[in-house]
Design an enzyme around this catalytic site. Structure first.
Site, short mmCIF file in Angstrom:
data_model
loop_
_atom_site.label_atom_id
_atom_site.label_comp_id
_atom_site.label_asym_id
_atom_site.label_seq_id
_atom_site.Cartn_x
_atom_site.Cartn_y
_atom_site.Cartn_z
CD GLU A 1 -34.54 -46.99 -6.33
OE1 GLU A 1 -35.23 -46.12 -6.91
OE2 GLU A 1 -33.97 -47.93 -6.91
CD GLU B 1 -38.20 -48.96 -9.28
OE1 GLU B 1 -38.15 -48.66 -10.48
OE2 GLU B 1 -38.30 -48.13 -8.38
CE1 TYR C 1 -37.29 -41.85 -6.07
CE2 TYR C 1 -38.29 -43.94 -6.70
CZ TYR C 1 -37.17 -43.17 -6.42
OH TYR C 1 -35.91 -43.74 -6.49
CG ASP D 1 -33.70 -42.89 -14.54
OD1 ASP D 1 -33.39 -42.30 -15.59
OD2 ASP D 1 -33.92 -42.29 -13.47
#
Length: 585
Positions: free
Chosen positions: A497, A404, A460, A157
């Site tokens: 994160e 990740e 998230y 990303d």
């Protein structure tokens, strides 16, 4: 690999500035005919944001850089080296029409000797730069090519910027030269033993080692590394740095043939009782994931931006950051050494997830990652280059060897076990190794966490999961934290994160996602959870500043999770975080 410096023996000549660039090489001959249809690009800097033509900006394939290099005759009495700080993603270097070197990997330096390829006066330097990514490269992407179209679909990303992103220099040494230095040390009760390992090429008959304090006074000197002692050493402390200098002098027939000075800090790192201990004291990591990304520059290194970013982090009360998702410019780490910032240094192991999707609920379409990717040998190369370059930096407290990956797909452990072992073997300090974890790799399914030293979670909840629903999200977050701790009670947990996209200036009376109010509520909710657990040792917000991504329905003008805008204006939450961090012990 040593950073290029100028001193009594070595000289450095920068080749930064305006270069000619062409998408296609229009003519090739033994005499190296000039490129045609060129446009101008500044080095260091990405091509993509310096041009107006979208065909150039979105071109997939090769770009040809060219410039003339004038080499004065007095340099030819020495060994002449051409060094690139980084070229993204692949570089093939031509000198006077002849290919002389190739390097794959967009974020670490490479160099080679030039003497047999150049002449006194004008020389032509060309670099073929490719932005192609596939299942053999790091980062990983899909390279799709048909009769009508060629494209790279990144499995990550951030924007696939292309170009010569860091400084290009000519530097010189004598034929006998210092190739590399490992600065090892052992801290005793009231002194430190400094045990450098110095690699020298060529003939020599004597080496003198000197250790200087920060006022450049020699505090220890010897021709035997076992006699390098620093009495009552001042330790390098987070946000209170103290640097010594190791100066190595090499002699041949009584003549000084090389000299190199490397700064270093004396400090210890230990994971114990679920805490990160530096010099025996527990530290809580406060900081950011970041990107090398700035308007016009793209990923091009600029010292002024580095200084500003470090000043903003210190103003916020941060003490650390992660070089997500690749090694940053060497100048960043040299500044972090001076300022006492802690750095988790990351290899470009991103995109190791077949069929990756921003919507994590769709990331279980298959489990073929470790049979599909063919990256392990290249992964070893980038780890080797990362540790070799950055091993002497006291600011580096851990190595992140990927971000990740599909840790829950069959074969993940077999892929990462030799990489973790390699990283440890290359680092004389044996610093902690981490692999930030994606939510799909749950405690029940993950195969990588057992290999690493700190559990790093990228989470998230309230954004990609339970979008806009903080109350329900926090219960899931707590449950997961406790589950990880139950499974690995001796490993501390860090949040590497967490964040939400936030449109600058968008306000709402309600808990509306994308508003600045939702960003503030989100972070406060997460902080409340972290503060419940003594084994949570840090929080790195995602992200320090907004950054450019590839085109995607969920990316409005890039990734907007920044605490600052892309041009470094603070969003409202910056003041909340500053209040939290500056009040923390």
């Amino acid at each position: 690999m040593l950073y290029p410096i100028q001193n009594e023996v070595r000289s450095v000549m920068e080749l930064n500035g305006i270069w000619d660039v062409s998408i296609e090489r229009q003519s090739v001959s033994g005499s190296n005919m000039p490129l045609t249809d060129c446009f101008k690009v500044y080095v260091p800097g990405s091509i993509n944001d310096q041009v107006r033509d979208e065909k150039i900006r979105n071109h997939v394939g090769d770009f040809w850089y060219r410039r003339e290099v004038y080499v004065p005759n007095y340099l030819f009495s020495q060994r002449i080296v051409l060094r690139f700080g980084s070229v993204t993603q692949r570089a093939d270097v031509y000198v006077n029409g002849k290919q002389v070197f190739s390097h794959i990997g967009g974020f670490t330096p490479f160099e080679f000797e030039l003497n047999k390829y150049i002449r006194v006066g004008k020389n032509e330097l060309e670099v073929k730069v490719s932005n192609i990514l596939d299942n053999t490269t790091l980062p990983v992407g899909y390279h799709l090519k048909t009769e009508d179209k060629e494209e790279v679909i990144p499995l990550f990303d951030f924007y696939n910027y292309c170009g010569i992103h860091r400084s290009v220099v000519l530097y010189t040494t004598n034929d006998t030269y210092i190739k590399d230095i490992d600065i090892n040390y052992q801290i005793k009760e009231n002194y430190a033993m400094v045990l450098p390992k110095v690699e020298i090429v060529g003939d020599y008959d004597n080496i003198i080692y000197e250790i200087l304090d920060d006022t450049e006074n020699v505090v220890s000197a010897s021709d035997d590394i076992h006699n390098l002692l620093v009495d009552s050493p001042r330790l390098w402390q987070p946000m209170n740095a103290y640097l010594y200098t190791l100066r190595v002098k090499v002699f041949s027939n009584g003549r000084l043939v090389d000299i190199y000075s490397e700064k270093f800090g004396i400090r210890t790192i230990e994971i114990k009782n679920n805490q990160l201990l530096i010099n025996g004291k527990s530290y809580y990591l406060k900081g950011f994931g970041r990107h090398e990304d700035f308007p016009v520059l793209g990923k091009g290194h600029n010292g002024a931006v580095t200084v500003l970013d470090h000043n903003l982090m210190k103003w916020m009360g941060a003490n650390s950051y992660r070089t997500s998702h690749y090694p940053y410019a060497e100048e960043d780490l040299r500044l972090a050494d001076e300022e006492g910032l802690l750095v988790i240094d990351e290899a470009p192991g991103v995109g190791l997830y077949s069929r990756f999707n921003f919507d994590v609920s769709k990331n279980n379409a298959d489990n073929s990652t470790w049979s599909w990717v063919q990256t392990q040998e290249h992964h070893k190369q980038v780890i080797q280059e990362l540790v070799t370059r950055d091993k002497n930096h006291p600011s580096v407290i851990a190595w992140a060897i990927a971000n990740e990956p599909a840790g829950h797909h069959p074969g993940a452990c077999e892929y990462f076990k030799p990489l973790v072992e390699l990283t440890k073997s290359l680092d004389y300090e044996h610093r902690p190794v981490v692999v930030p974890n994606i939510v799909n790799a749950t405690p029940e399914l993950d195969e990588i966490t057992k290999l690493v030293d700190i559990i790093c979670l990228n989470r998230y909840y309230g954004w990609y999961i339970d979008h806009g629903n903080l109350n329900e999200s926090l219960e899931k977050l707590k449950k997961e934290v406790e589950t990880w701790h139950e499974k690995y009670p001796d490993k501390p947990i860090m949040f590497s994160e967490f964040g939400v996209d936030t449109v600058p200036g968008l306000h709402s009376l309600y808990e509306n996602p994308y508003s600045e109010e939702y960003q503030r509520d989100y972070y406060q909710a997460y902080f409340d959870v972290f503060d419940e657990y003594s084994y949570v040792i840090g929080e790195h917000l995602w992200n320090f500043a907004d950054f450019v991504t590839g085109r995607n329905l969920r990316r409005i003008d890039g990734n907007l999770k920044g605490i600052f805008t892309r041009d470094r204006r603070p969003k409202s939450v910056a003041y909340d975080i500053r209040k939290r961090w500056t009040s923390m012990d």
